[in-house]
Design a protein around this motif. Structure first.
Motif, PDB file in Angstrom:
ATOM      1  N   ILE A  50      52.220  50.104  35.516  1.00  0.00           N
ATOM      2  CA  ILE A  50      51.078  49.621  35.061  1.00  0.00           C
ATOM      3  C   ILE A  50      50.800  48.477  36.193  1.00  0.00           C
ATOM      4  N   ILE A  51      49.652  48.831  36.637  1.00  0.00           N
ATOM      5  CA  ILE A  51      49.181  48.133  38.088  1.00  0.00           C
ATOM      6  C   ILE A  51      47.742  47.413  37.586  1.00  0.00           C
ATOM      7  N   PHE A  52      47.953  45.830  37.988  1.00  0.00           N
ATOM      8  CA  PHE A  52      46.578  45.256  37.788  1.00  0.00           C
ATOM      9  C   PHE A  52      46.096  45.048  39.184  1.00  0.00           C
ATOM     10  N   ILE A  53      44.899  45.084  39.680  1.00  0.00           N
ATOM     11  CA  ILE A  53      44.436  44.760  40.742  1.00  0.00           C
ATOM     12  C   ILE A  53      42.843  44.024  40.649  1.00  0.00           C
ATOM     13  N   SER A  54      42.884  43.116  41.503  1.00  0.00           N
ATOM     14  CA  SER A  54      41.592  42.346  41.429  1.00  0.00           C
ATOM     15  C   SER A  54      41.284  41.736  43.022  1.00  0.00           C
ATOM     16  N   GLY A  55      39.972  41.258  43.009  1.00  0.00           N
ATOM     17  CA  GLY A  55      39.476  40.744  44.271  1.00  0.00           C
ATOM     18  C   GLY A  55      38.286  41.419  44.423  1.00  0.00           C
ATOM     19  N   TYR A  56      37.909  41.949  45.603  1.00  0.00           N
ATOM     20  CA  TYR A  56      36.413  42.594  45.897  1.00  0.00           C
ATOM     21  C   TYR A  56      36.681  43.941  45.328  1.00  0.00           C
ATOM     22  N   SER A  57      35.849  44.179  44.300  1.00  0.00           N
ATOM     23  CA  SER A  57      36.218  45.202  43.347  1.00  0.00           C
ATOM     24  C   SER A  57      35.949  46.655  44.269  1.00  0.00           C
ATOM     25  N   SER A  58      35.046  46.893  45.115  1.00  0.00           N
ATOM     26  CA  SER A  58      35.165  48.308  45.936  1.00  0.00           C
ATOM     27  C   SER A  58      36.532  48.314  46.801  1.00  0.00           C
TER      28      SER A  58
END
Length: 527
Positions: free
Chosen positions: A46-54
């Motif tokens: 399970i991977i969560f990633i955030s920040g600049y969306s593109s």
């Protein structure tokens, strides 16, 4: 901006992330849409990633499309994408304070026969160094967050996490903290240390106040729209202008077209394939070529394919060889011939003896009785007829009387023609053939043969024989790969085609057969 909430212990982990996407203009946060995907299931992680969306989506797409789904591979992708971002947009690196990209991973690590739930975190602020946290809590749950509003979420969770079920804990947090930066829905995954992912659900987040929406922010001066980022999006894709770059993405959020400064200091047009490969940019264009050839082969007579790699080649993307093994095939017909004069080979002298016969005895058949008269006729002496038994005519012959005295004389006169009566009784003759053989001698000799001019009628048809098998591949004179005997084989030969110019592929078979070969070449060629 995003909020990830996690409840975890050594047996299970519950992890969530919201779907709201927002932007900051002049210090204010504006809601853009509620369709952003921030949490992903990839290879039982399970991977969560955030920040600049593109940027975040590019990183997760690159990881998803690859075959290596290790933590180390994910780290290398984040480092690569991060460096490109920092080189292209140095003014945005520290704009968030918490880093321009953050990634959290829940996975299970097997040690011997035991499994251990693990949490990993990567952040741009520490150059994506891997932070590893074994989850050891036995009872209850440990709460953790990633993204924004972490302290507020922790405060709410600590009050209710031991009283409510995990999903109710998350509802309490998201409904309380919903704002322009957090909201939409939250996706919740349940993760077991042995089974991995066992459920995935989506829940609505209730907004408790009116929001500032990006579509409401329209400061128009003539034909300009002010702001540092313009994005137009719907279910079919998005159109984004940020800085000096226009980016178009499809419905799967994959970048398809970029126009402008797509690399720092490089302006132009860049087109990308569904796999993310560059199809066209200022450096060149993808070129695709194919060749197909079929012929009969054996171990010494191969099928040869020659192809050319352009001198302007920048990179060879793929070279695939497909070979189908078929039966030997021939097309036959008769043809007019000339007169042929031939002699057989000369033989040595041959001496032979017949096989030995055994002796045998036999008798002639018995004839019937024969009776009759002999007859003499014709002139035998001095033309006188008859015969005189050798006495001269008129010779005086004495006549003897008694007492051995001559009583007188008579003259000799030939008898003339006369007959003698003969009677021959029935009889047979016996004879014996002894064992014997015959000698045969054959002198040296030859036979002459003359074949007159002739022709054969045409017999139309396709004639097939044995299959090609045990096929070997020679590339530029060097045997590559294994031995192929399946009816159809596809071989990736990209690693052996590395230079420009002419290349030759030769295919041979251990026995008479036929090979149908197709070659596919994909390369990136400069202008």
């Amino acid at each position: 901006m995003s909020l990830c909430c996690i409840l975890m212990n050594k047996e299970k982990v519950f992890i969530t992330a919201d779907t709201r996407e927002s932007t900051t203009i002049n210090g204010n946060i504006y809601r853009m849409n509620d369709m952003a995907e921030k949490i992903f299931s990839i290879d039982n992680k399970i991977i969560f990633i955030s920040g600049y969306s593109s940027l975040s989506r590019e990183a997760i797409e690159a990881f998803k499309l690859g075959t290596d789904h290790s933590i180390e591979k994910l780290q290398s992708i984040l480092i690569e994408k991060g460096k490109l971002f920092e080189d292209t947009y140095p003014e945005h690196v520290d704009s968030f304070g918490v880093g321009y990209m953050d990634c959290t991973v829940i996975a299970s690590l097997k040690k011997g026969n035991k499994y251990q739930n693990m949490l990993y975190n990567f952040n741009s602020t520490n150059h994506f160094e891997v932070l590893e946290y074994p989850i050891t809590r036995n009872e209850g749950y440990v709460f953790a967050t990633a993204g924004i509003l972490g302290q507020e979420a922790t405060s709410i969770a600590n009050r209710v996490k031991d009283k409510l079920k995990p999903v109710e804990v998350f509802k309490a947090i998201y409904n309380k903290l919903s704002c322009e930066a957090v909201g939409g829905n939250f996706h919740m995954y349940e993760f077991d240390k042995v089974k991995g992912i066992i459920s995935h659900n989506t829940y609505k987040i209730e907004d408790s106040k009116d929001l500032l929406n990006f579509e409401d922010y329209k400061q128009n001066e003539g034909h300009y729209i002010l702001g540092n980022k313009l994005q137009i999006a719907d279910d079919t894709g998005s159109f984004t202008i940020e800085g000096n770059l226009l980016t178009i993405k499809d419905q799967n959020k994959k970048t398809k077209v970029q126009l402008g400064e797509y690399t720092k200091g490089t302006y132009g047009l860049k087109l990308l394939s569904p796999m993310g490969d560059v199809v066209l940019d200022e450096n060149g264009i993808v070129q695709v070529d194919s060749i197909q050839l079929a012929d009969n082969v054996d171990s010494t007579h191969g099928l040869k394919l020659k192809f050319y790699v352009d001198d302007g080649m920048i990179s060879i993307r793929k070279v695939m060889l497909n070979i189908t093994l078929e039966r030997f095939r021939a097309h036959s017909k008769g043809a007019l011939s000339k007169i042929i004069d031939l002699n057989t080979t000369r033989s040595e002298r041959i001496d032979l003896t017949t096989t030995l016969e055994r002796s045998f005895a036999s008798k002639s058949t018995l004839p019937e009785n024969v009776s009759g008269n002999t007859e003499t006729d014709g002139t035998y002496i001095s033309g006188v007829g008859g015969h005189n038994h050798g006495v001269v005519e008129n010779t005086r012959l004495a006549i003897w009387g008694t007492g051995n005295t001559v009583s007188g004389y008579v003259p000799w006169v030939p008898s003339g023609g006369h007959r003698h009566p003969i009677s021959l009784n029935s009889h047979s003759h016996s004879f014996t053939v002894p064992a014997h053989s015959h000698d045969i001698s054959m002198p040296e000799h030859a036979h002459s043969i003359s074949m007159p001019s002739h022709s054969h009628d045409i017999d139309y048809g396709i004639y097939e024989s044995s299959y090609a098998t045990g096929v070997r591949i020679s590339i530029d004179g060097v045997i590559r790969g294994g031995t192929y005997s399946s009816s159809e084989n596809t071989v990736d030969i990209t690693q052996w085609i590395t230079t420009t110019g002419w290349h030759t592929i030769e295919l041979t078979s251990t026995q008479l057969g036929r090979i149908n070969a197709s070659l596919y070449v994909k390369s990136f060629v400069g202008f």
